[in-house]
Design a protein around this motif. Structure first.
Motif, PDB file in Angstrom:
ATOM      1  N   PHE A 187       0.442  -1.519   0.304  1.00  0.00           N
ATOM      2  CA  PHE A 187       0.127  -0.550   0.230  1.00  0.00           C
ATOM      3  C   PHE A 187       1.315   0.989  -0.087  1.00  0.00           C
ATOM      4  O   PHE A 187       2.054   1.262   0.258  1.00  0.00           O
ATOM      5  CB  PHE A 187      -0.882   0.307   1.376  1.00  0.00           C
ATOM      6  CG  PHE A 187      -2.374  -0.783   1.480  1.00  0.00           C
ATOM      7  CD1 PHE A 187      -2.989   0.000   1.064  1.00  0.00           C
ATOM      8  CD2 PHE A 187      -1.734  -2.306   1.465  1.00  0.00           C
ATOM      9  CE1 PHE A 187      -4.121  -1.455   0.885  1.00  0.00           C
ATOM     10  CE2 PHE A 187      -2.237  -3.167   1.533  1.00  0.00           C
ATOM     11  CZ  PHE A 187      -4.167  -2.708   1.286  1.00  0.00           C
ATOM     12  N   GLN A 188       0.317   2.439  -0.799  1.00  0.00           N
ATOM     13  CA  GLN A 188       0.890   3.748  -1.216  1.00  0.00           C
ATOM     14  C   GLN A 188       1.396   4.185   0.511  1.00  0.00           C
ATOM     15  O   GLN A 188       2.180   4.852   1.423  1.00  0.00           O
ATOM     16  CB  GLN A 188       0.457   4.254  -1.442  1.00  0.00           C
ATOM     17  CG  GLN A 188       2.117   5.729  -1.561  1.00  0.00           C
ATOM     18  CD  GLN A 188       1.241   6.976  -3.112  1.00  0.00           C
ATOM     19  OE1 GLN A 188       0.298   6.292  -4.253  1.00  0.00           O
ATOM     20  NE2 GLN A 188       1.925   7.826  -3.183  1.00  0.00           N
ATOM     21  N   TYR A 189      -0.550   3.354   1.491  1.00  0.00           N
ATOM     22  CA  TYR A 189      -0.114   4.612   2.694  1.00  0.00           C
ATOM     23  C   TYR A 189      -0.700   3.353   4.105  1.00  0.00           C
ATOM     24  O   TYR A 189      -1.575   1.860   3.277  1.00  0.00           O
ATOM     25  CB  TYR A 189      -1.039   5.566   2.409  1.00  0.00           C
ATOM     26  CG  TYR A 189      -0.832   6.794   1.641  1.00  0.00           C
ATOM     27  CD1 TYR A 189       0.131   7.758   2.188  1.00  0.00           C
ATOM     28  CD2 TYR A 189      -1.304   7.102   0.490  1.00  0.00           C
ATOM     29  CE1 TYR A 189       0.566   8.500   1.225  1.00  0.00           C
ATOM     30  CE2 TYR A 189      -1.128   7.674  -0.310  1.00  0.00           C
ATOM     31  CZ  TYR A 189       0.271   8.896  -0.072  1.00  0.00           C
ATOM     32  OH  TYR A 189       0.301   9.840  -0.500  1.00  0.00           O
ATOM     33  N   THR A 190      -0.272   3.703   4.658  1.00  0.00           N
ATOM     34  CA  THR A 190      -0.819   2.756   5.825  1.00  0.00           C
ATOM     35  C   THR A 190      -0.794   3.143   6.913  1.00  0.00           C
ATOM     36  O   THR A 190      -0.502   4.505   7.375  1.00  0.00           O
ATOM     37  CB  THR A 190       0.073   1.352   6.067  1.00  0.00           C
ATOM     38  OG1 THR A 190       1.634   2.484   6.768  1.00  0.00           O
ATOM     39  CG2 THR A 190       0.982   0.376   5.130  1.00  0.00           C
ATOM     40  N   PRO A 215       6.668  -1.116   6.822  1.00  0.00           N
ATOM     41  CA  PRO A 215       5.693  -0.541   6.865  1.00  0.00           C
ATOM     42  C   PRO A 215       4.729  -0.262   5.865  1.00  0.00           C
ATOM     43  O   PRO A 215       3.279  -0.239   6.513  1.00  0.00           O
ATOM     44  CB  PRO A 215       6.503   1.390   6.766  1.00  0.00           C
ATOM     45  CG  PRO A 215       7.802   1.123   7.235  1.00  0.00           C
ATOM     46  CD  PRO A 215       8.351  -0.578   7.015  1.00  0.00           C
ATOM     47  N   ASN A 216       4.887  -0.048   4.884  1.00  0.00           N
ATOM     48  CA  ASN A 216       3.696  -0.288   3.920  1.00  0.00           C
ATOM     49  C   ASN A 216       3.930  -1.794   2.786  1.00  0.00           C
ATOM     50  O   ASN A 216       3.130  -1.952   1.908  1.00  0.00           O
ATOM     51  CB  ASN A 216       3.701   0.907   2.787  1.00  0.00           C
ATOM     52  CG  ASN A 216       4.715   0.655   2.080  1.00  0.00           C
ATOM     53  OD1 ASN A 216       6.095   0.216   1.714  1.00  0.00           O
ATOM     54  ND2 ASN A 216       4.941   2.336   1.253  1.00  0.00           N
ATOM     55  N   LEU A 217       4.325  -2.782   3.390  1.00  0.00           N
ATOM     56  CA  LEU A 217       4.728  -4.414   2.158  1.00  0.00           C
ATOM     57  C   LEU A 217       4.758  -4.998   3.223  1.00  0.00           C
ATOM     58  O   LEU A 217       5.192  -5.283   4.267  1.00  0.00           O
ATOM     59  CB  LEU A 217       5.917  -3.516   1.427  1.00  0.00           C
ATOM     60  CG  LEU A 217       6.220  -4.835   0.353  1.00  0.00           C
ATOM     61  CD1 LEU A 217       5.593  -5.356  -0.142  1.00  0.00           C
ATOM     62  CD2 LEU A 217       7.984  -4.868  -0.009  1.00  0.00           C
ATOM     63  N   ALA A 218       3.861  -6.077   2.610  1.00  0.00           N
ATOM     64  CA  ALA A 218       3.814  -7.860   4.059  1.00  0.00           C
ATOM     65  C   ALA A 218       4.326  -8.585   2.769  1.00  0.00           C
ATOM     66  O   ALA A 218       3.705  -8.704   1.436  1.00  0.00           O
ATOM     67  CB  ALA A 218       2.827  -7.614   4.011  1.00  0.00           C
ATOM     68  N   LYS A 219       5.829  -9.214   2.973  1.00  0.00           N
ATOM     69  CA  LYS A 219       6.152 -11.057   2.145  1.00  0.00           C
ATOM     70  C   LYS A 219       4.971 -11.693   2.683  1.00  0.00           C
ATOM     71  O   LYS A 219       5.853 -12.290   4.065  1.00  0.00           O
ATOM     72  CB  LYS A 219       6.939 -10.674   1.646  1.00  0.00           C
ATOM     73  CG  LYS A 219       7.999  -9.880   0.688  1.00  0.00           C
ATOM     74  CD  LYS A 219       8.552 -10.082  -0.191  1.00  0.00           C
ATOM     75  CE  LYS A 219       9.068  -8.909  -1.385  1.00  0.00           C
ATOM     76  NZ  LYS A 219       8.262  -9.316  -2.543  1.00  0.00           N
ATOM     77  N   PHE A 220       4.762 -12.425   2.076  1.00  0.00           N
ATOM     78  CA  PHE A 220       4.167 -13.429   3.757  1.00  0.00           C
ATOM     79  C   PHE A 220       3.950 -14.951   2.804  1.00  0.00           C
ATOM     80  O   PHE A 220       3.680 -14.961   1.596  1.00  0.00           O
ATOM     81  CB  PHE A 220       2.867 -13.589   4.212  1.00  0.00           C
ATOM     82  CG  PHE A 220       1.844 -13.151   2.964  1.00  0.00           C
ATOM     83  CD1 PHE A 220       0.660 -13.565   3.410  1.00  0.00           C
ATOM     84  CD2 PHE A 220       1.595 -11.345   2.812  1.00  0.00           C
ATOM     85  CE1 PHE A 220      -0.373 -13.604   2.705  1.00  0.00           C
ATOM     86  CE2 PHE A 220       0.910 -11.060   1.751  1.00  0.00           C
ATOM     87  CZ  PHE A 220      -0.035 -12.753   1.866  1.00  0.00           C
TER      88      PHE A 220
END
Length: 330
Positions: A187-190, A215-220
């Motif tokens: 997301f650009q904003y979180t 802060p704005n990226l999740a790898k899972f």
């Protein structure tokens, strides 16, 4: 000099037997055809495999009739087709075409795994009322994981906070159980760390394995139990909260697998009026085409509702939805 890409891609014993016995329907893999045409100058691969009979008018075999179901799966399961594979809706010329081998009749010279995969594919055809064309294309994608249906539900509240839900119906066309599905979200904003939870109505138990977070990226990865066996289909999914939509109102979705149906359902709460809405489908080579003809939008009070659908997407494509409303979030 041997092309490095051809190392280790020689035909299996079963494949070679079908070449010599005349049991092959259609043509071998494209790289096998290239080698054969070099070995036999002046002959095309289609000519090398055409029937030995006076009427040789049909020198090119239609790829849609490329062998019986079990033969196609056996031919491709160890060397999945990449790129050059029929994948698309029925065309006017296809109407009335008979798709060869779509039955559970005896399949000689194929492994037990291939027979099991073929039988499960035929069962799926009956349960989901799939067309012969779809089943034929799925068989030609043996060795791949196929997304029968991908649905993304995006709910944006009046303050810009978002809840995104992914729902996949997966078909395992490999000869291995599927136990893990890598994914990522950006997301650009979180508003803090992204929270990801399994979808309650998944038909497999799903555990979320966090691999890397910013802060704005999740790898899972979605870990599945029990595994999706060869030839089985299952519905899995997850939800994500913590993302925000402020001045950038768009959603870009990369397509990792062959995808039969794809849908984005968007509800933007307290958005006011919809000023504009567009969708773009990007291809692997960088070319783009408009997908706006597949857009439907409406209003419910001050909420904007948008639905985008696409069919027959390929790996390394992407779909981008953009919209503009009168009440953006600051």
């Amino acid at each position: 000099m041997i092309d490095p890409e051809l190392v280790g891609t020689y035909p299996s014993r079963a494949q070679f037997h079908r070449w010599l016995s005349g049991e092959l329907k259609g043509l071998p893999h494209p790289h096998h055809c290239r080698v054969l045409e070099k070995m036999c100058p002046g002959y095309s691969a289609a000519q090398l495999f055409e029937p030995d009979q006076p009427d040789a008018s049909r020198s090119v075999v239609d790829p849609a009739d490329d062998g019986g179901l079990f033969d196609v799966i056996e031919d491709r399961i160890d060397q999945p087709a990449a790129g050059a594979v029929e994948w698309g809706p029925e065309q006017p010329a296809d109407i009335g075409r008979s798709y060869a081998g779509l039955s559970a009749s005896a399949a000689t010279g194929v492994s037990e795994g291939t027979q099991r995969l073929g039988q499960r594919l035929l069962k799926l055809k009956k349960v989901q009322r799939l067309s012969d064309r779809d089943i034929s294309q799925f068989a030609h994608l043996a060795g791949h994981i196929i997304d029968l249906d991908t649905r993304i539900d995006i709910e944006i509240s009046g303050d810009g906070a978002a809840r995104v839900t992914y729902r996949y119906e997966l078909l395992n066309m490999t000869d291995r159980p599927l136990v893990r599905l890598p994914r990522d979200l950006w997301f650009q904003y979180t508003s803090g760390e992204l929270t990801i939870r399994p979808l309650i109505d998944s038909t497999r138990r799903v555990a979320i394995q966090r691999v890397h977070d910013t802060p704005n990226l999740a790898k899972f990865a979605c870990q599945l139990s029990p595994a999706i066996k060869s030839g089985e289909s299952a519905v899995i999914g997850y939800t994500c909260e913590g993302g925000r939509f402020e001045d950038a109102l768009y959603w870009r979705q990369a397509i990792p697998r062959y995808t039969r149906h794809f849908t984005i359902n968007l509800r933007h709460g307290d958005a006011g009026d919809l000023i504009s809405c567009s969708a773009i489908e990007e291809h692997e080579d960088g070319s783009e085409n408009s997908a706006t003809e597949e857009l439907i939008w409406d209003h419910e009070g001050d909420d904007v509702i948008i639905t985008l659908t696409r069919d027959y997407l390929r790996p390394n494509q992407s779909v981008t939805l953009r919209w503009t409303v009168t009440r953006e979030h600051a």
